[in-house]
Motif scaffolding. Structure first.
Motif, PDB file in Angstrom:
ATOM      1  N   GLY A  83      61.370  27.199 100.336  1.00  0.00           N
ATOM      2  CA  GLY A  83      62.548  27.691  99.644  1.00  0.00           C
ATOM      3  C   GLY A  83      62.209  28.300  98.302  1.00  0.00           C
ATOM      4  N   SER A  84      63.258  28.548  97.525  1.00  0.00           N
ATOM      5  CA  SER A  84      63.096  29.117  96.188  1.00  0.00           C
ATOM      6  C   SER A  84      64.034  28.414  95.220  1.00  0.00           C
ATOM      7  CB  SER A  84      63.395  30.619  96.200  1.00  0.00           C
ATOM      8  OG  SER A  84      64.771  30.851  96.428  1.00  0.00           O
ATOM      9  N   ILE A  85      63.672  28.493  93.952  1.00  0.00           N
ATOM     10  CA  ILE A  85      64.488  27.940  92.870  1.00  0.00           C
ATOM     11  C   ILE A  85      64.084  28.634  91.590  1.00  0.00           C
ATOM     12  CG2 ILE A  85      62.910  26.034  92.283  1.00  0.00           C
ATOM     13  CD1 ILE A  85      65.539  24.297  91.926  1.00  0.00           C
ATOM     14  N   GLY A  86      64.971  28.665  90.638  1.00  0.00           N
ATOM     15  CA  GLY A  86      64.627  29.253  89.353  1.00  0.00           C
ATOM     16  C   GLY A  86      65.720  29.024  88.340  1.00  0.00           C
ATOM     17  N   TYR A  87      65.494  29.587  87.168  1.00  0.00           N
ATOM     18  CA  TYR A  87      66.505  29.571  86.111  1.00  0.00           C
ATOM     19  C   TYR A  87      66.400  30.882  85.351  1.00  0.00           C
ATOM     20  CZ  TYR A  87      62.603  27.992  83.161  1.00  0.00           C
ATOM     21  OH  TYR A  87      61.389  27.890  82.528  1.00  0.00           O
ATOM     22  N   TRP A  88      67.537  31.346  84.864  1.00  0.00           N
ATOM     23  CA  TRP A  88      67.603  32.630  84.184  1.00  0.00           C
ATOM     24  C   TRP A  88      68.734  32.568  83.178  1.00  0.00           C
ATOM     25  CZ3 TRP A  88      68.311  31.530  89.243  1.00  0.00           C
ATOM     26  CH2 TRP A  88      69.621  31.550  89.723  1.00  0.00           C
ATOM     27  N   GLU A  89      68.642  33.428  82.168  1.00  0.00           N
ATOM     28  CA  GLU A  89      69.666  33.463  81.130  1.00  0.00           C
ATOM     29  C   GLU A  89      70.926  34.154  81.616  1.00  0.00           C
ATOM     30  OE1 GLU A  89      67.845  35.464  77.799  1.00  0.00           O
ATOM     31  OE2 GLU A  89      67.091  33.559  76.994  1.00  0.00           O
ATOM     32  N   ARG A  90      72.044  33.675  81.107  1.00  0.00           N
ATOM     33  CA  ARG A  90      73.339  34.328  81.282  1.00  0.00           C
ATOM     34  C   ARG A  90      74.238  33.890  80.135  1.00  0.00           C
ATOM     35  NH1 ARG A  90      77.343  32.753  85.810  1.00  0.00           N
ATOM     36  NH2 ARG A  90      78.626  33.981  84.467  1.00  0.00           N
ATOM     37  N   VAL A  91      75.252  34.645  79.874  1.00  0.00           N
ATOM     38  CA  VAL A  91      76.243  34.278  78.858  1.00  0.00           C
ATOM     39  C   VAL A  91      77.382  33.587  79.585  1.00  0.00           C
ATOM     40  CG1 VAL A  91      77.835  35.100  77.100  1.00  0.00           C
ATOM     41  CG2 VAL A  91      75.568  36.145  77.313  1.00  0.00           C
ATOM     42  N   TRP A  92      77.723  32.390  79.113  1.00  0.00           N
ATOM     43  CA  TRP A  92      78.790  31.591  79.710  1.00  0.00           C
ATOM     44  C   TRP A  92      79.653  31.061  78.582  1.00  0.00           C
ATOM     45  CZ3 TRP A  92      81.192  31.192  84.026  1.00  0.00           C
ATOM     46  CH2 TRP A  92      81.910  30.050  84.357  1.00  0.00           C
ATOM     47  N   HIS A  93      80.914  31.443  78.570  1.00  0.00           N
ATOM     48  CA  HIS A  93      81.855  31.039  77.511  1.00  0.00           C
ATOM     49  C   HIS A  93      81.267  31.344  76.132  1.00  0.00           C
ATOM     50  CE1 HIS A  93      84.455  29.360  80.518  1.00  0.00           C
ATOM     51  NE2 HIS A  93      83.540  28.493  80.910  1.00  0.00           N
ATOM     52  N   ASP A  94      80.804  32.579  75.966  1.00  0.00           N
ATOM     53  CA  ASP A  94      80.269  33.097  74.698  1.00  0.00           C
ATOM     54  C   ASP A  94      78.999  32.402  74.222  1.00  0.00           C
ATOM     55  OD1 ASP A  94      82.372  34.981  74.495  1.00  0.00           O
ATOM     56  OD2 ASP A  94      83.676  33.442  73.620  1.00  0.00           O
ATOM     57  N   GLU A  95      78.292  31.733  75.103  1.00  0.00           N
ATOM     58  CA  GLU A  95      77.045  31.057  74.752  1.00  0.00           C
ATOM     59  C   GLU A  95      75.968  31.443  75.772  1.00  0.00           C
ATOM     60  OE1 GLU A  95      75.361  26.486  74.179  1.00  0.00           O
ATOM     61  OE2 GLU A  95      77.348  26.797  75.039  1.00  0.00           O
ATOM     62  N   THR A  96      74.756  31.726  75.290  1.00  0.00           N
ATOM     63  CA  THR A  96      73.661  32.002  76.209  1.00  0.00           C
ATOM     64  C   THR A  96      73.130  30.674  76.729  1.00  0.00           C
ATOM     65  OG1 THR A  96      73.093  34.024  75.021  1.00  0.00           O
ATOM     66  CG2 THR A  96      71.422  33.122  76.502  1.00  0.00           C
ATOM     67  N   VAL A  97      73.111  30.559  78.040  1.00  0.00           N
ATOM     68  CA  VAL A  97      72.673  29.339  78.727  1.00  0.00           C
ATOM     69  C   VAL A  97      71.700  29.761  79.825  1.00  0.00           C
ATOM     70  CG1 VAL A  97      74.878  28.156  78.282  1.00  0.00           C
ATOM     71  CG2 VAL A  97      74.551  29.409  80.441  1.00  0.00           C
ATOM     72  N   TYR A  98      71.103  28.776  80.466  1.00  0.00           N
ATOM     73  CA  TYR A  98      70.369  29.043  81.691  1.00  0.00           C
ATOM     74  C   TYR A  98      71.280  28.752  82.869  1.00  0.00           C
ATOM     75  CZ  TYR A  98      65.784  29.263  79.408  1.00  0.00           C
ATOM     76  OH  TYR A  98      64.710  29.619  78.647  1.00  0.00           O
ATOM     77  N   GLU A  99      71.166  29.569  83.895  1.00  0.00           N
ATOM     78  CA  GLU A  99      71.783  29.295  85.181  1.00  0.00           C
ATOM     79  C   GLU A  99      70.652  28.973  86.148  1.00  0.00           C
ATOM     80  OE1 GLU A  99      74.382  31.514  88.700  1.00  0.00           O
ATOM     81  OE2 GLU A  99      74.223  32.451  86.720  1.00  0.00           O
TER      82      GLU A  99
END
Length: 187
Positions: A83-99
């Motif tokens: 399989g695969s897995i990862g994390y990447w940046e995104r903006v969520w509720h005006d905050e940069t987080v990892y998804e």
């Protein structure tokens, strides 16, 4: 952790031992296998070959951009990609987080592999010391992915209406891990 390094997780209970290998040019076949209808049922269905090639390029290039990491999940001791897995940046509720997001091939599901890999990827995101939170957004209709979130130590935040892929309405759960605290995953 250098691009050629791997992350091995110790065995917990009956969960298999997994290793996360940095996504490589040679992993396109794995991505094709993950793009199957049964794997993309909660994500709007399989992507076209063109979209899949774009995704593969993003996975290969993400490390150089410093905005996350993608991995193939390798089952030990057989060294089989599952399989695969990862994390990447995104903006969520005006905050940069990892998804984060994952996919484990059907013949390997139900063995604790995704939860084990999620715990490993959370540890890697935590070690970056870049963002406070990592979020997962499984469909409310995907009980397996929601169970993985619980098992891997995510805390439920709320349901929300989202889009994935763009133009495809989807009701999701927002699960979150605070990367500034230690993870307490279920055994």
């Amino acid at each position: 952790m250098a691009e050629s390094e791997v992350r091995e997780m110790p065995e917990r209970g009956n969960a298999p031992l997994v290793r996360l290998d940095p996504w490589a040019e040679t992993d396109f076949d794995l991505l094709r296998r993950i793009n199957a209808p049964e794997m993309t049922e909660h994500l709007g269905g399989p992507e076209t070959e063109e979209k899949l090639l774009e995704r593969h390029r993003r996975y290969v290039d993400i490390v150089g951009k410093g905005t996350g990491r993608m991995f193939s999940i390798v089952l030990l001791p057989d060294l089989q990609q599952v399989g695969s897995i990862g994390y990447w940046e995104r903006v969520w509720h005006d905050e940069t987080v990892y998804e984060t997001g994952w996919g484990v091939l059907p013949e390997f599901q139900g063995r604790g592999i995704a939860a084990e890999a999620a715990v490993a990827v959370i540890a890697l995101a935590r070690a970056e010391r870049t963002h406070r939170y990592v979020h997962a957004y499984p469909s409310v209709g995907n009980p397996a992915s929601n169970a993985i979130c619980r098992k891997a130590g995510f805390q439920f935040v709320a349901e929300f209406d989202g889009e994935y892929p763009p133009g495809n309405a989807i009701r999701c759960n927002d699960w979150r891990v605070d990367l500034t605290t230690e993870l307490t995953a279920e055994a």
